[in-house]
Scaffold this motif. Structure first.
Motif, PDB file in Angstrom:
ATOM      1  N   MET A  85     -21.422  43.817  74.128  1.00 54.05           N
ATOM      2  CA  MET A  85     -21.162  41.657  73.258  1.00 54.05           C
ATOM      3  C   MET A  85     -21.685  41.370  74.495  1.00 54.05           C
ATOM      4  SD  MET A  85     -16.559  42.004  73.813  1.00 54.05           S
ATOM      5  CE  MET A  85     -16.740  40.199  73.950  1.00 54.05           C
ATOM      6  N   ILE A  86     -22.251  41.515  75.622  1.00 52.61           N
ATOM      7  CA  ILE A  86     -23.397  40.821  75.903  1.00 52.61           C
ATOM      8  C   ILE A  86     -25.010  40.226  75.249  1.00 52.61           C
ATOM      9  CG2 ILE A  86     -24.538  39.965  78.533  1.00 52.61           C
ATOM     10  CD1 ILE A  86     -22.941  41.980  79.592  1.00 52.61           C
ATOM     11  N   PRO A  87     -25.190  38.952  75.260  1.00 50.61           N
ATOM     12  CA  PRO A  87     -26.483  38.808  74.364  1.00 50.61           C
ATOM     13  C   PRO A  87     -27.811  38.990  75.206  1.00 50.61           C
ATOM     14  CG  PRO A  87     -25.280  37.053  74.857  1.00 50.61           C
ATOM     15  CD  PRO A  87     -24.137  38.288  75.538  1.00 50.61           C
ATOM     16  N   GLU A  88     -28.223  40.145  75.292  1.00 48.21           N
ATOM     17  CA  GLU A  88     -28.983  40.209  76.440  1.00 48.21           C
ATOM     18  C   GLU A  88     -29.832  41.391  75.880  1.00 48.21           C
ATOM     19  OE1 GLU A  88     -30.556  38.133  78.288  1.00 48.21           O
ATOM     20  OE2 GLU A  88     -28.910  36.502  78.742  1.00 48.21           O
ATOM     21  N   ASN A  89     -31.085  41.723  76.028  1.00 53.33           N
ATOM     22  CA  ASN A  89     -31.709  43.185  76.315  1.00 53.33           C
ATOM     23  C   ASN A  89     -31.047  43.975  76.573  1.00 53.33           C
ATOM     24  OD1 ASN A  89     -32.984  41.978  73.361  1.00 53.33           O
ATOM     25  ND2 ASN A  89     -34.679  41.554  74.718  1.00 53.33           N
ATOM     26  N   TRP A  90     -30.916  43.423  78.514  1.00 49.12           N
ATOM     27  CA  TRP A  90     -30.353  44.959  78.854  1.00 49.12           C
ATOM     28  C   TRP A  90     -29.587  44.875  78.786  1.00 49.12           C
ATOM     29  CZ3 TRP A  90     -26.474  43.236  81.468  1.00 49.12           C
ATOM     30  CH2 TRP A  90     -26.219  42.196  81.480  1.00 49.12           C
ATOM     31  N   ALA A  91     -28.439  45.189  77.634  1.00 40.40           N
ATOM     32  CA  ALA A  91     -26.879  45.143  77.817  1.00 40.40           C
ATOM     33  C   ALA A  91     -26.777  46.436  76.888  1.00 40.40           C
ATOM     34  CB  ALA A  91     -26.205  43.953  77.074  1.00 40.40           C
ATOM     35  N   PRO A  92     -28.093  46.762  75.989  1.00 45.94           N
ATOM     36  CA  PRO A  92     -27.053  47.646  75.132  1.00 45.94           C
ATOM     37  C   PRO A  92     -28.241  49.385  75.870  1.00 45.94           C
ATOM     38  CG  PRO A  92     -28.109  46.489  73.832  1.00 45.94           C
ATOM     39  CD  PRO A  92     -28.460  45.624  75.227  1.00 45.94           C
ATOM     40  N   VAL A  93     -28.795  48.954  76.499  1.00 42.29           N
ATOM     41  CA  VAL A  93     -28.975  50.006  77.226  1.00 42.29           C
ATOM     42  C   VAL A  93     -27.952  50.536  78.861  1.00 42.29           C
ATOM     43  CG1 VAL A  93     -31.500  50.869  78.940  1.00 42.29           C
ATOM     44  CG2 VAL A  93     -31.244  49.342  77.306  1.00 42.29           C
ATOM     45  N   LEU A  94     -27.755  48.743  79.335  1.00 42.86           N
ATOM     46  CA  LEU A  94     -26.744  49.900  80.742  1.00 42.86           C
ATOM     47  C   LEU A  94     -24.814  49.813  79.723  1.00 42.86           C
ATOM     48  CD1 LEU A  94     -25.684  49.346  83.258  1.00 42.86           C
ATOM     49  CD2 LEU A  94     -24.910  46.746  83.022  1.00 42.86           C
ATOM     50  N   ALA A  95     -25.095  50.192  78.836  1.00 43.39           N
ATOM     51  CA  ALA A  95     -23.449  50.204  78.055  1.00 43.39           C
ATOM     52  C   ALA A  95     -24.043  51.909  77.860  1.00 43.39           C
ATOM     53  CB  ALA A  95     -23.283  49.657  76.846  1.00 43.39           C
ATOM     54  N   TYR A  96     -25.310  52.272  76.974  1.00 40.65           N
ATOM     55  CA  TYR A  96     -25.287  53.599  76.159  1.00 40.65           C
ATOM     56  C   TYR A  96     -25.053  54.366  78.099  1.00 40.65           C
ATOM     57  CZ  TYR A  96     -26.103  53.406  71.947  1.00 40.65           C
ATOM     58  OH  TYR A  96     -25.648  53.003  69.630  1.00 40.65           O
ATOM     59  N   ALA A  97     -25.828  54.259  79.583  1.00 40.58           N
ATOM     60  CA  ALA A  97     -25.893  54.629  80.364  1.00 40.58           C
ATOM     61  C   ALA A  97     -24.444  54.808  80.906  1.00 40.58           C
ATOM     62  CB  ALA A  97     -26.699  53.730  81.544  1.00 40.58           C
ATOM     63  N   PHE A  98     -23.385  53.633  80.787  1.00 38.72           N
ATOM     64  CA  PHE A  98     -22.093  54.059  81.311  1.00 38.72           C
ATOM     65  C   PHE A  98     -21.293  54.424  79.973  1.00 38.72           C
ATOM     66  CE2 PHE A  98     -22.468  50.558  83.932  1.00 38.72           C
ATOM     67  CZ  PHE A  98     -20.328  50.795  85.289  1.00 38.72           C
ATOM     68  N   LEU A  99     -21.652  55.154  79.172  1.00 36.96           N
ATOM     69  CA  LEU A  99     -21.350  55.976  77.945  1.00 36.96           C
ATOM     70  C   LEU A  99     -21.570  56.967  78.330  1.00 36.96           C
ATOM     71  CD1 LEU A  99     -19.894  56.184  75.697  1.00 36.96           C
ATOM     72  CD2 LEU A  99     -21.699  56.429  74.247  1.00 36.96           C
ATOM     73  N   GLY A 100     -22.772  57.806  78.724  1.00 34.42           N
ATOM     74  CA  GLY A 100     -23.299  58.928  78.859  1.00 34.42           C
ATOM     75  C   GLY A 100     -23.192  59.538  80.342  1.00 34.42           C
ATOM     76  N   ALA A 101     -22.769  57.988  81.952  1.00 30.82           N
ATOM     77  CA  ALA A 101     -21.966  58.592  82.969  1.00 30.82           C
ATOM     78  C   ALA A 101     -20.077  59.002  82.709  1.00 30.82           C
ATOM     79  CB  ALA A 101     -21.877  57.702  84.138  1.00 30.82           C
ATOM     80  N   SER A 102     -19.606  58.313  82.017  1.00 25.10           N
ATOM     81  CA  SER A 102     -17.696  58.082  80.870  1.00 25.10           C
ATOM     82  C   SER A 102     -17.713  59.380  81.061  1.00 25.10           C
ATOM     83  CB  SER A 102     -18.033  57.269  80.523  1.00 25.10           C
ATOM     84  OG  SER A 102     -18.354  57.167  79.453  1.00 25.10           O
ATOM     85  N   PHE A 103     -19.440  59.774  79.647  1.00 25.55           N
ATOM     86  CA  PHE A 103     -18.587  61.389  78.902  1.00 25.55           C
ATOM     87  C   PHE A 103     -18.289  62.365  79.726  1.00 25.55           C
ATOM     88  CE2 PHE A 103     -19.775  64.505  75.745  1.00 25.55           C
ATOM     89  CZ  PHE A 103     -18.732  64.839  75.267  1.00 25.55           C
ATOM     90  N   GLY A 104     -19.157  62.312  80.816  1.00 24.53           N
ATOM     91  CA  GLY A 104     -19.884  63.654  82.181  1.00 24.53           C
ATOM     92  C   GLY A 104     -18.494  63.528  82.754  1.00 24.53           C
ATOM     93  N   ALA A 105     -17.644  62.802  83.540  1.00 25.32           N
ATOM     94  CA  ALA A 105     -16.551  62.671  83.924  1.00 25.32           C
ATOM     95  C   ALA A 105     -15.360  63.157  82.975  1.00 25.32           C
ATOM     96  CB  ALA A 105     -16.310  61.203  84.511  1.00 25.32           C
ATOM     97  N   PHE A 106     -15.013  61.957  81.898  1.00 25.33           N
ATOM     98  CA  PHE A 106     -13.758  62.990  80.937  1.00 25.33           C
ATOM     99  C   PHE A 106     -14.177  64.270  80.321  1.00 25.33           C
ATOM    100  CE2 PHE A 106     -13.673  63.284  76.449  1.00 25.33           C
ATOM    101  CZ  PHE A 106     -11.479  62.978  76.063  1.00 25.33           C
ATOM    102  N   ILE A 107     -14.830  64.181  79.385  1.00 26.65           N
ATOM    103  CA  ILE A 107     -14.983  65.390  78.580  1.00 26.65           C
ATOM    104  C   ILE A 107     -15.046  66.783  80.501  1.00 26.65           C
ATOM    105  CG2 ILE A 107     -17.063  66.339  79.131  1.00 26.65           C
ATOM    106  CD1 ILE A 107     -14.829  66.715  76.446  1.00 26.65           C
ATOM    107  N   ASN A 108     -15.898  66.801  81.726  1.00 28.43           N
ATOM    108  CA  ASN A 108     -15.953  68.000  82.343  1.00 28.43           C
ATOM    109  C   ASN A 108     -13.885  67.995  82.826  1.00 28.43           C
ATOM    110  OD1 ASN A 108     -17.891  69.278  82.725  1.00 28.43           O
ATOM    111  ND2 ASN A 108     -18.248  67.025  82.375  1.00 28.43           N
ATOM    112  N   GLY A 109     -13.522  66.831  83.453  1.00 28.86           N
ATOM    113  CA  GLY A 109     -11.995  66.690  83.981  1.00 28.86           C
ATOM    114  C   GLY A 109     -11.128  66.941  82.990  1.00 28.86           C
ATOM    115  N   SER A 110     -11.012  67.368  81.731  1.00 28.44           N
ATOM    116  CA  SER A 110      -9.962  67.217  80.308  1.00 28.44           C
ATOM    117  C   SER A 110     -10.549  68.573  79.915  1.00 28.44           C
ATOM    118  CB  SER A 110     -10.402  66.349  79.189  1.00 28.44           C
ATOM    119  OG  SER A 110      -9.994  65.174  79.357  1.00 28.44           O
ATOM    120  N   ASN A 111     -11.379  68.903  79.662  1.00 30.18           N
ATOM    121  CA  ASN A 111     -11.646  70.694  79.875  1.00 30.18           C
ATOM    122  C   ASN A 111     -11.349  71.655  81.001  1.00 30.18           C
ATOM    123  OD1 ASN A 111     -13.254  69.853  77.337  1.00 30.18           O
ATOM    124  ND2 ASN A 111     -15.178  70.429  78.087  1.00 30.18           N
TER     125      ASN A 111
END
Length: 369
Positions: free
Chosen positions: A275-301
């Motif tokens: 939602m942040i109207p800055e060009n860096w925001a989508p890049v940071l969002a995707y970085a968090f998405l990648g890091a969070s998925f590693g934690a979530f899926i390995n923990g759940s599996n």
């Protein structure tokens, strides 16, 4: 061989998610219909992962299901290159989703037979992430000189190629324990495993909903070209790869539940960052998405792998995939409705859904084995 199979399959299948959004917009589909596509795919995957997971447990031969899934799905992918009617995308995608449902339960169950289960899951998840990274980079380069139809053909070939290393997979014979079958449902309820499934559903509802219109959103709000979108979204799998190994190692030292919860809470930040109207925001969002998925899926599996016998893991892990796909059914449908009002309303609602999923898992899933 298994690593290569996952890389090629993920490279192909992950590419179609973005390409279909762009192609449907190109032929005049509404935001609602684009969101509906992801919802119908999620609905079919919800059914097919449980269905095929249970059958693979009964038969016990995971390799057969892996190869059949790849062959049958790759036979239908080229149709995307010739479709010009939005409704036809919905129909073909549901057929492919049914055949794709064979793969995750069988592949994850096969990964759990490694001497170190956490390493097996880390390799499986990281190979999928590497494939996703290659898909995003490939999209970025290919769309510079190739139209969407040719891109569909290219990635259809990539999925078909994944059959070759799959033929060399080896699977150990496991002695079946029939008594295990009688305790699956009871174990899910008594150990609070249902909360993990519900939390996974809510997480996926938020992340899939946020991503279901992302190509359109980045184009409209940030004026990204199709090629640029490919490169920006590549940040997600790029971060996923080290995240899988980091949390795969960490999960050996602590209860997987807490790693999974951490991943869900991290995921809740993604919609708000968008939602942040800055060009860096989508890049940071995707970085968090990648890091969070590693934690979530390995923990759940690993949480499920430690609590179920091998001949129940197809069902247990298939149910996890189904819970996620059910979230992927609800999320994009909701996103399509909310985006017609505003993107801010869409992202804030989906972010709160993810956050509630983490709270559910934290409060109701029991610790220990």
């Amino acid at each position: 061989m298994f690593f290569l199979t996952n890389v090629f399959r993920s490279m192909g299948t992950m590419s179609f998610n973005l390409l279909i959004q762009l192609r449907m917009k190109e032929i005049g589909a509404t935001l609602f219909m684009i969101g509906l596509l992801s919802s119908l795919q999620g609905a079919m995957n919800t059914f097919s992962n449980v269905f095929w997971g249970r059958i693979s447990d009964k038969i016990g031969k995971r390799k057969v299901f892996i190869i059949l899934s790849l062959v049958l799905a790759s036979a239908f992918y080229p149709l995307y290159a010739v479709i010009n009617v939005p409704s036809a995308f919905l129909f073909v995608s549901m057929i492919i989703a049914f055949f794709n449902g064979m793969y995750p339960p069988a592949a994850m169950a096969l990964s759990s037979t490694a001497k170190r289960m956490s390493l097996g899951f880390s390799l499986y998840n990281s190979s999928n992430s590497l494939g996703m990274l290659l898909s995003r980079i490939s999209i970025g380069f290919l769309l510079m000189f190739m139209d969407l139809k040719l891109a569909f053909v290219f990635f259809s070939i990539v999925v078909a190629v994944s059959v070759i290393p799959a033929l060399g997979l080896k699977e150990e014979k496991i002695q079946k324990k029939k008594e295990e079958d009688f305790h699956f449902g009871r174990k899910v309820m008594e150990h609070g495993i249902w909360a993990l499934y519900l939390g996974s559903l809510l997480r996926q509802m938020g992340t899939s909903g946020s991503m279901s219109l992302i190509a359109v959103y980045l184009n409209e709000r940030f004026h990204y070209s199709a090629s640029t979108i490919g490169f920006v979204t590549a940040v997600n799998p790029l971060i996923q790869i080290p995240s899988h190994f980091f949390f795969g190692k960490l999960v050996e030292k602590t209860d997987p539940k807490f790693i999974s919860v951490l991943g869900i809470f991290m995921s809740s930040l993604v919609p708000f960052l968008m939602m942040i109207p800055e060009n860096w925001a989508p890049v940071l969002a995707y970085a968090f998405l990648g890091a969070s998925f590693g934690a979530f899926i390995n923990g759940s599996n690993n949480f499920l792998g430690r609590r179920f016998h091998y001949l129940q893991r197809g069902r247990a892990l298939g149910l996890l995939s189904s819970a996620r796909f059910l979230g992927a059914t609800i999320g994009p449908f909701l996103a399509g409705l909310l985006a017609e009002k505003s993107y801010s309303l869409m992202f804030s609602t989906l972010g709160l859904a993810v956050l509630s999923g983490g709270i559910v898992v934290l409060l109701f899933t029991k610790d220990g084995d």
